[in-house]
Motif scaffolding. Structure first.
Motif, mmCIF file in Angstrom:
data_model
loop_
_atom_site.group_PDB
_atom_site.id
_atom_site.type_symbol
_atom_site.label_atom_id
_atom_site.label_comp_id
_atom_site.label_asym_id
_atom_site.label_seq_id
_atom_site.Cartn_x
_atom_site.Cartn_y
_atom_site.Cartn_z
ATOM 1 N N GLY A 1 0.934 -1.306 -0.018
ATOM 2 C CA GLY A 1 0.124 -0.101 -0.052
ATOM 3 C C GLY A 1 0.647 1.326 0.004
ATOM 4 N N LYS A 2 0.280 2.234 0.414
ATOM 5 C CA LYS A 2 0.996 3.665 0.643
ATOM 6 C C LYS A 2 2.279 3.670 1.524
ATOM 7 N N GLU A 3 2.117 2.937 2.557
ATOM 8 C CA GLU A 3 3.137 3.225 3.516
ATOM 9 C C GLU A 3 4.485 2.228 3.288
ATOM 10 N N CYS A 4 5.725 2.653 3.100
ATOM 11 C CA CYS A 4 7.061 2.189 2.877
ATOM 12 C C CYS A 4 7.175 1.159 3.941
ATOM 13 N N PRO A 5 7.305 -0.285 3.337
ATOM 14 C CA PRO A 5 7.721 -1.532 4.211
ATOM 15 C C PRO A 5 9.118 -1.175 4.766
ATOM 16 N N TYR A 6 9.930 -0.398 4.429
ATOM 17 C CA TYR A 6 11.376 -0.525 4.864
ATOM 18 C C TYR A 6 11.553 0.709 5.828
ATOM 19 N N CYS A 7 11.089 1.749 5.703
ATOM 20 C CA CYS A 7 11.230 3.051 6.813
ATOM 21 C C CYS A 7 10.040 3.386 7.049
ATOM 22 N N HIS A 8 8.910 2.788 7.024
ATOM 23 C CA HIS A 8 7.268 3.236 7.221
ATOM 24 C C HIS A 8 7.034 4.478 6.904
ATOM 25 N N SER A 9 7.610 5.266 5.907
ATOM 26 C CA SER A 9 7.435 6.599 5.540
ATOM 27 C C SER A 9 5.886 6.685 4.868
ATOM 28 N N PRO A 10 5.268 7.554 4.950
ATOM 29 C CA PRO A 10 4.124 7.635 4.063
ATOM 30 C C PRO A 10 4.462 8.516 2.734
ATOM 31 N N HIS A 11 5.494 8.979 2.657
ATOM 32 C CA HIS A 11 5.914 10.058 1.519
ATOM 33 C C HIS A 11 6.345 8.977 0.340
ATOM 34 N N THR A 12 5.406 8.427 -0.461
ATOM 35 C CA THR A 12 5.680 7.612 -1.350
ATOM 36 C C THR A 12 4.758 7.913 -2.568
ATOM 37 N N TYR A 13 5.266 7.561 -3.763
ATOM 38 C CA TYR A 13 4.302 7.567 -4.838
ATOM 39 C C TYR A 13 4.354 6.291 -5.816
ATOM 40 N N LEU A 14 3.238 6.369 -6.514
ATOM 41 C CA LEU A 14 3.093 5.035 -7.519
ATOM 42 C C LEU A 14 4.047 5.226 -8.909
ATOM 43 N N VAL A 15 4.895 4.537 -9.153
ATOM 44 C CA VAL A 15 5.753 4.677 -10.343
ATOM 45 C C VAL A 15 5.106 3.842 -11.474
ATOM 46 N N THR A 16 4.673 2.840 -11.307
ATOM 47 C CA THR A 16 3.843 1.932 -12.572
ATOM 48 C C THR A 16 2.645 1.221 -11.945
ATOM 49 N N GLY A 17 1.930 0.870 -12.881
ATOM 50 C CA GLY A 17 0.826 0.061 -12.588
ATOM 51 C C GLY A 17 -0.722 0.678 -12.322
ATOM 52 N N LYS A 18 -0.690 1.991 -12.890
ATOM 53 C CA LYS A 18 -1.728 2.753 -12.737
ATOM 54 C C LYS A 18 -2.420 2.715 -14.232
ATOM 55 N N ASP A 19 -1.876 2.531 -15.327
ATOM 56 C CA ASP A 19 -2.276 2.896 -16.773
ATOM 57 C C ASP A 19 -2.872 1.655 -17.337
ATOM 58 N N VAL A 20 -3.663 1.943 -18.432
ATOM 59 C CA VAL A 20 -3.830 0.887 -19.427
ATOM 60 C C VAL A 20 -3.176 1.392 -20.671
ATOM 61 N N MET A 21 -2.495 0.477 -21.110
ATOM 62 C CA MET A 21 -1.896 0.934 -22.499
ATOM 63 C C MET A 21 -1.895 -0.045 -23.654
ATOM 64 N N ILE A 22 -2.017 0.545 -24.805
ATOM 65 C CA ILE A 22 -1.819 -0.192 -25.980
ATOM 66 C C ILE A 22 -0.528 -0.411 -26.238
#
Ligand SMILES: [Zn+2]
Length: 114
Positions: free
Chosen positions: A87-108
């Motif tokens: 999810g949105k919380e970093c599993p390494y440092c538990h920071s909430p300052h994260t953002y999605l890099v890939t996985g949101k788009d539908v691409m031809i």
């Protein structure tokens, strides 16, 4: 239904392309769908199979559906991790300052024509 909207959008784009390039038919569509795009594969495939019958160029089009893993980046420790698992919380440092890099788009990704 969310999936049908996306299917129609994708099909319209390809139909327009097919028309412009004067192809006979589109026989294969490779689509990359992000894991966290909100698209449910089963619904999407069903909607596609239904919608393609009403098209001009894609009646026999085979859908190659590729799922792209959701990856989130942490700004604090500069690590990436699988979004679906943590999810949105970093599993390494538990920071909430994260953002999605890939996985949101539908691409031809690719289309095969005849
Ligand atoms: Zn972190």
């Amino acid at each position: 239904m969310h999936e049908l909207g996306i299917v129609v959008h994708v099909i319209n784009q390809i139909e327009e392309l097919a028309k412009k390039n004067k192809v006979n038919k589109v026989v294969e569509l490779t689509l990359e769908v992000g894991e966290v795009s909100g698209v449910v594969k089963e619904y999407f495939v069903d909607a596609f199979e239904w919608a393609k019958k009403k098209t001009e160029y894609m009646k026999e089009c085979h859908l190659d559906y590729i799922t792209i893993q959701g990856i989130t980046y942490c700004e604090d420790c500069q690590k990436t991790y699988p979004t679906v698992q943590y999810g949105k919380e970093c599993p390494y440092c538990h920071s909430p300052h994260t953002y999605l890099v890939t996985g949101k788009d539908v691409m031809i990704k690719n289309i095969k024509v005849e």
